[in-house]
Design an enzyme around this catalytic site. Structure first.
Site, PDB file in Angstrom:
ATOM      1  N   GLN A   1      -0.230 -12.406   9.857  1.00 27.94           N
ATOM      2  CA  GLN A   1       1.117 -12.640  10.358  1.00 27.94           C
ATOM      3  C   GLN A   1       1.311 -14.005  11.014  1.00 27.94           C
ATOM      4  O   GLN A   1       2.441 -14.378  11.313  1.00 27.94           O
ATOM      5  CB  GLN A   1       1.494 -11.551  11.372  1.00 27.94           C
ATOM      6  CG  GLN A   1       1.690 -10.181  10.764  1.00 27.94           C
ATOM      7  CD  GLN A   1       2.886 -10.101   9.833  1.00 27.94           C
ATOM      8  OE1 GLN A   1       3.753 -10.955   9.833  1.00 27.94           O
ATOM      9  NE2 GLN A   1       2.926  -9.051   9.026  1.00 27.94           N
TER      10      GLN A   1
ATOM     11  N   ALA B   1      -4.923 -10.267   2.512  1.00 29.43           N
ATOM     12  CA  ALA B   1      -5.596 -10.111   3.803  1.00 29.43           C
ATOM     13  C   ALA B   1      -6.355  -8.792   3.915  1.00 29.43           C
ATOM     14  O   ALA B   1      -7.381  -8.723   4.588  1.00 29.43           O
ATOM     15  CB  ALA B   1      -4.588 -10.228   4.944  1.00 29.43           C
ATOM     16  N   THR B   2      -5.874  -7.743   3.263  1.00 28.91           N
ATOM     17  CA  THR B   2      -6.591  -6.468   3.333  1.00 28.91           C
ATOM     18  C   THR B   2      -7.991  -6.604   2.746  1.00 28.91           C
ATOM     19  O   THR B   2      -8.986  -6.181   3.352  1.00 28.91           O
ATOM     20  CB  THR B   2      -5.808  -5.359   2.610  1.00 28.91           C
ATOM     21  OG1 THR B   2      -4.600  -5.098   3.333  1.00 28.91           O
ATOM     22  CG2 THR B   2      -6.627  -4.069   2.529  1.00 28.91           C
TER      23      THR B   2
ATOM     24  N   ASN C   1       1.655  -7.565  13.908  1.00 26.81           N
ATOM     25  CA  ASN C   1       2.646  -7.421  12.856  1.00 26.81           C
ATOM     26  C   ASN C   1       3.885  -6.649  13.280  1.00 26.81           C
ATOM     27  O   ASN C   1       4.963  -6.842  12.718  1.00 26.81           O
ATOM     28  CB  ASN C   1       2.015  -6.742  11.631  1.00 26.81           C
ATOM     29  CG  ASN C   1       1.284  -5.467  11.988  1.00 26.81           C
ATOM     30  OD1 ASN C   1       0.328  -5.482  12.764  1.00 26.81           O
ATOM     31  ND2 ASN C   1       1.713  -4.339  11.424  1.00 26.81           N
TER      32      ASN C   1
ATOM     33  N   SER D   1      -2.700 -13.745   3.817  1.00 25.00           N
ATOM     34  CA  SER D   1      -2.040 -13.248   2.608  1.00 25.00           C
ATOM     35  C   SER D   1      -0.951 -14.208   2.171  1.00 25.00           C
ATOM     36  O   SER D   1      -0.201 -14.735   3.010  1.00 25.00           O
ATOM     37  CB  SER D   1      -1.391 -11.877   2.854  1.00 25.00           C
ATOM     38  OG  SER D   1      -2.310 -10.829   2.710  1.00 25.00           O
ATOM     39  N   GLY D   2      -0.821 -14.390   0.859  1.00 22.90           N
ATOM     40  CA  GLY D   2       0.210 -15.271   0.331  1.00 22.90           C
ATOM     41  C   GLY D   2       1.617 -14.761   0.585  1.00 22.90           C
ATOM     42  O   GLY D   2       2.527 -15.542   0.874  1.00 22.90           O
ATOM     43  N   HIS D   3       1.827 -13.459   0.494  1.00 25.73           N
ATOM     44  CA  HIS D   3       3.195 -12.940   0.571  1.00 25.73           C
ATOM     45  C   HIS D   3       3.750 -12.889   1.989  1.00 25.73           C
ATOM     46  O   HIS D   3       4.892 -12.481   2.191  1.00 25.73           O
ATOM     47  CB  HIS D   3       3.277 -11.549  -0.087  1.00 25.73           C
ATOM     48  CG  HIS D   3       2.700 -10.437   0.720  1.00 25.73           C
ATOM     49  ND1 HIS D   3       3.484  -9.527   1.385  1.00 25.73           N
ATOM     50  CD2 HIS D   3       1.420 -10.082   0.967  1.00 25.73           C
ATOM     51  CE1 HIS D   3       2.713  -8.652   1.999  1.00 25.73           C
ATOM     52  NE2 HIS D   3       1.451  -8.962   1.762  1.00 25.73           N
TER      53      HIS D   3
ATOM     54  N   CYS E   1       2.784  -0.842   5.864  1.00 25.27           N
ATOM     55  CA  CYS E   1       1.664  -0.098   5.280  1.00 25.27           C
ATOM     56  C   CYS E   1       1.610   1.343   5.739  1.00 25.27           C
ATOM     57  O   CYS E   1       0.926   2.163   5.136  1.00 25.27           O
ATOM     58  CB  CYS E   1       0.350  -0.800   5.615  1.00 25.27           C
ATOM     59  SG  CYS E   1       0.225  -2.435   4.870  1.00 25.27           S
TER      60      CYS E   1
END
Length: 377
Positions: A180, A71-72, A152, A200-202, A327
């Site tokens: 999120q 996502a970043t 988040n 994002s996958g994670h 982060c």
């Protein structure tokens, strides 16, 4: 080993996702850009299959999914990628909110350095931005609005449906950071007015190092994005480089399961939430973010009389929790999200975030309560 309650930082990987990743690492390891033999053909088929699985979650088209590292990167591509279009059309006004992730706020800072005017909207005490403030901020030269789906730190769902109505007939690009909420809250992201979606996958029980930018087409045209990296024509020319087939296949599997098992996961998380809420309510904790808007897998509370660092250390053998965004946790700076919501510095310093998932085992909440009462003295 403590029970992991920091799923907003990263989630555990679904077993079937791990199996898919290993398969494409060890056996089906071809390059999707070399479909001149069976290895390459199978890799390409796997990538396109995963593209469809990701698209299905938000009812997008398969060719609207651009794979990235997460996502970043997707946020950067969505925001900085519009710079040339904005400068060329004389539209230099950008809007976002104070509670966005740094992966949005910092690209906005870079856009300001490039000559754009950035307007950052405040949020209310309930953790949401006011759609009317957004409507009032729009101008003829507004190029982009960027709003997150779910915060988040608090788990608070933002008013995307209202934003969609406000932007319905306006020639303004709209980006949503859905890191999120993708695969957890389904309906909002399916609104066709959202132009750009980052994920994002994670965050959805998939592998780290992979994500996507969903860029919806209008009249068969992508939003006027320019690539940030050059060196190949992959991913519609927007993200060059050899595709990480194992990670992409894992992301696709995670997206499929997120869609298929959504109701079951929500029910599990809600039942878990009720026990967590009961424990912290008995301790006199104050919830940060309105309960009516908070997704069932997140709880952010301030514990009176207990500094968050002390609470986290005291609980480390029972539950693993955090006090702020993963982060920025290394900086030891106060949460910009909670500060923007108007919390006192004391309440910010006493805040902890718990986030869980459908794979989280039961917690001994009575032990949690006992430890925190003892620490409070």
């Amino acid at each position: 080993m403590a029970i992991y309650l920091d799923c907003n930082a990263t989630t555990p990987v679904e077993p079937s996702v791990a199996s898919v990743v290993v398969r494409f690492l060890e056996k089906d390891f071809g390059n999707a850009a070399s479909p001149i033999h069976d290895y390459g053909v199978f890799a390409l088929v796997a990538v396109e299959h995963a593209r469809g699985q990701v698209a299905e979650v938000v009812k997008a088209r398969r060719d609207e999914v651009i794979f990235t590292s997460g996502a970043t990167e997707s946020n950067n591509l969505a925001i900085l990628g519009l710079a040339d279009a904005g400068l060329g059309r004389g539209r230099r006004h950008l809007i976002t909110t104070t509670i966005e992730h740094k992966a949005v706020l910092e690209p906005f800072e870079e856009m300001a350095r490039l000559g754009f005017e950035v307007q950052i909207l405040p949020v209310r005490a309930d953790g949401r931005f006011d759609p009317q403030r957004l409507a009032d901020a729009l101008r003829p030269d507004t190029l982009l609005v960027s709003t997150m789906q779910v915060n988040n730190e608090t788990g608070v769902l933002q008013p995307l449906a209202e934003v969609a109505d406000i932007l319905a007939n306006r020639d303004i690009w709209w980006h949503v950071d859905a890191a999120q909420g993708f695969g957890k809250e389904l309906e909002q992201l399916r609104h066709p007015r959202i132009d750009l979606i980052s994920l994002s996958g994670h965050k959805i029980y998939g592998p780290k190092g992979v994500g996507a930018l969903i860029a919806r087409k209008y009249d068969r045209q992508f939003p006027p994005l320019r690539p940030l990296v050059f060196g190949g024509g992959q991913e519609q020319g927007l993200r060059p480089g050899t595709l990480p087939v194992p990670l992409i296949a894992g992301l696709g599997e995670a997206a499929k399961l997120a869609l298929r098992n959504n109701g079951e996961r929500i029910a599990h998380c809600q039942a878990f939430r009720e026990k967590a809420l009961a424990t912290f309510s008995a301790l006199g904790a104050e919830q940060n973010g309105a309960e009516e808007y908070t997704l069932p897998h997140v709880l952010n509370v301030s514990l009176p009389g207990i500094n968050s660092e002390l609470a986290i250390k005291a609980l480390k053998n029972v539950i693993a929790v955090s006090s702020t965004s993963a982060c920025t946790s290394h900086t030891h700076t106060p949460s910009h999200v909670l500060t923007a919501m108007g919390l006192s510095s004391e309440n910010v310093e006493q805040s902890i975030r718990l986030s869980w998932c459908h794979m989280t085992p039961e917690v001994d909440w009575s032990e949690v309560g006992t430890i925190l009462r003892a620490r409070r003295g």
